[in-house]
Design an enzyme around this catalytic site. Structure first.
Site, PDB file in Angstrom:
ATOM      1  N   TYR A 174       1.031  -1.155   0.174  1.00 17.79           N
ATOM      2  CA  TYR A 174       0.076  -0.126   0.111  1.00 17.79           C
ATOM      3  C   TYR A 174       0.815   1.169  -0.009  1.00 17.79           C
ATOM      4  O   TYR A 174       1.433   1.576   1.019  1.00 17.79           O
ATOM      5  CB  TYR A 174      -0.919   0.019   1.238  1.00 17.79           C
ATOM      6  CG  TYR A 174      -1.836   1.294   1.322  1.00 17.79           C
ATOM      7  CD1 TYR A 174      -2.411   1.747   0.048  1.00 17.79           C
ATOM      8  CD2 TYR A 174      -1.932   1.713   2.525  1.00 17.79           C
ATOM      9  CE1 TYR A 174      -3.099   2.787   0.304  1.00 17.79           C
ATOM     10  CE2 TYR A 174      -2.955   2.835   2.497  1.00 17.79           C
ATOM     11  CZ  TYR A 174      -3.338   3.602   1.669  1.00 17.79           C
ATOM     12  OH  TYR A 174      -4.297   4.519   1.589  1.00 17.79           O
ATOM     13  N   ASP A 214      -2.235  -1.267  -4.328  1.00 20.61           N
ATOM     14  CA  ASP A 214      -2.291   0.321  -4.527  1.00 20.61           C
ATOM     15  C   ASP A 214      -1.074   1.026  -4.543  1.00 20.61           C
ATOM     16  O   ASP A 214      -0.390   1.095  -3.566  1.00 20.61           O
ATOM     17  CB  ASP A 214      -3.631   0.558  -3.623  1.00 20.61           C
ATOM     18  CG  ASP A 214      -3.791   2.173  -3.681  1.00 20.61           C
ATOM     19  OD1 ASP A 214      -3.440   2.613  -4.467  1.00 20.61           O
ATOM     20  OD2 ASP A 214      -4.404   2.655  -2.896  1.00 20.61           O
TER      21      ASP A 214
END
Length: 354
Positions: A174, A214
């Site tokens: 992330y 992400d």
């Protein structure tokens, strides 16, 4: 160790065969090479369990991934207030945290998720955090939680899980948002991250890498729905002094250049773009702005599967599963799941490296 016994059988001459013992582990086939992967920024895993779990469960059951990478778990790490935290365990020292953990773990114990082993890397509060779910028939050789590959260390905010398998490595990240300003928690933090990930991918040459999650960057103009909108975006009218830092976090020229360098020097391939050369205004983006307000219909592709060049000819499919500006297939998040499927090695599933 628990033992299982097969029914007694007769041989060809009618004599009773001696029963054979087999352990539970011997009964279960162990595979070396995961081939189907799913990544999803859940934007609070607990909220998705409470509000969107049947739909997401059906999606996972249908696709049947070997590995599931989750970002923005947003479950706090274990440890009392003011005490050191255990980032690999979910907090349960208050009534509310115990109840939330109970709800989450109950959901993960039911099919199909009960077939997976789960690793966590969590922040101190309900922020960030990652999880990695791996089917129990796959046995990672190691799982670490930082880019330095130090056994007991977790990255700040639980942003990394790295699993090493027999033939490849899977990195779930992330990536920190770039933010809007020249500050320690904005541009400076992202520059440091990009420098570290560049060092990681250029030094990680032992086994082919699959990097997913992400990544908080849209590499090219084709990766956003409205390039001019994102290039000109401002926060409260502020304009950074360096023109390469102008625009929407994730679409500044500085970030996009650094990402290109990471791919090039790391000998990595964007799996989705390898297969999909044209812009797709319906299914070509993984993040969508709020359906109400100026970001309605504004979308970005910031969730990826990045694979080693030596794996690119094994890419069977890489798809984004959200559609349209009403967030169909997002399962309550502002990100949709992304999947990757590889073909088996030319040798068998359980033989030799790629």
């Amino acid at each position: 160790m628990k033992r299982f016994f097969k029914a007694v059988e007769k041989d060809s001459e009618g004599n009773w065969k001696k029963p054979k013992e087999s352990s539970e582990n011997e009964e279960e086939e162990t595979k070396k090479e995961p081939l189907k992967f799913l990544t999803w920024n859940a934007n609070s895993f607990f909220l998705r369990v409470k509000n969107n779990w049947p739909e997401f469960t059906n999606f996972v059951t249908t696709f049947d991934p070997d590995v599931i990478a989750i970002q923005e778990v947003r479950m706090p790490a274990a440890g009392a207030k003011g005490a050191p935290k255990n980032q690999g365990e979910i907090k349960e020292d208050t009534t509310s945290s115990r109840e939330e953990k109970k709800i989450l773990m109950r959901a993960l114990s039911n099919p199909p998720f009960g077939n997976y082993h789960v690793w966590w890397s969590l922040a101190d509060s309900k922020y960030a955090g990652t999880a990695l779910l791996v089917k129990k028939c796959f046995k990672p050789k190691s799982v670490v939680f930082n880019l330095d590959k130090i056994a007991s260390k977790h990255e700040p905010d639980g942003r990394v899980i790295l699993a090493e398998f027999e033939t490849l490595c899977v990195l779930n990240t992330y990536v920190p948002n770039n933010g809007w300003k020249e500050e320690a928690n904005s541009f400076q933090r992202r520059r440091k991250w990009d420098k570290r990930i560049l060092e990681f991918v250029t030094q990680n040459s032992d086994k082919p890498l699959i990097w997913c999650g992400d990544l908080n960057v849209s590499h090219e103009e084709i990766d956003v729905s409205h390039p001019e909108f994102f290039s000109g975006a401002k926060l409260n009218g502020y304009v950074p002094p360096n023109k390469e830092d102008w625009g929407q976090p994730g679409f500044t020229l500085a970030e996009r250049k650094r990402f290109g360098t990471i791919l090039r020097e790391g000998k990595l391939v964007d799996a989705y773009r390898f297969l999909h050369k044209e812009k797709d205004m319906e299914r070509g983006f993984s993040w969508s702005g709020n359906p109400v307000g100026k970001y309605r219909g504004k979308r970005m592709r910031i969730d990826y599967f990045i694979v080693a060049e030596k794996l690119k000819e094994k890419i069977v499919a890489c798809e984004m599963h959200g559609e349209g500006i009403e967030l169909k297939g997002f399962y309550g998040s502002d990100h949709c799941p992304v999947t990757l499927e590889l073909s088996p090695s030319s040798n068998s599933q359980n033989e030799g490296p790629i």
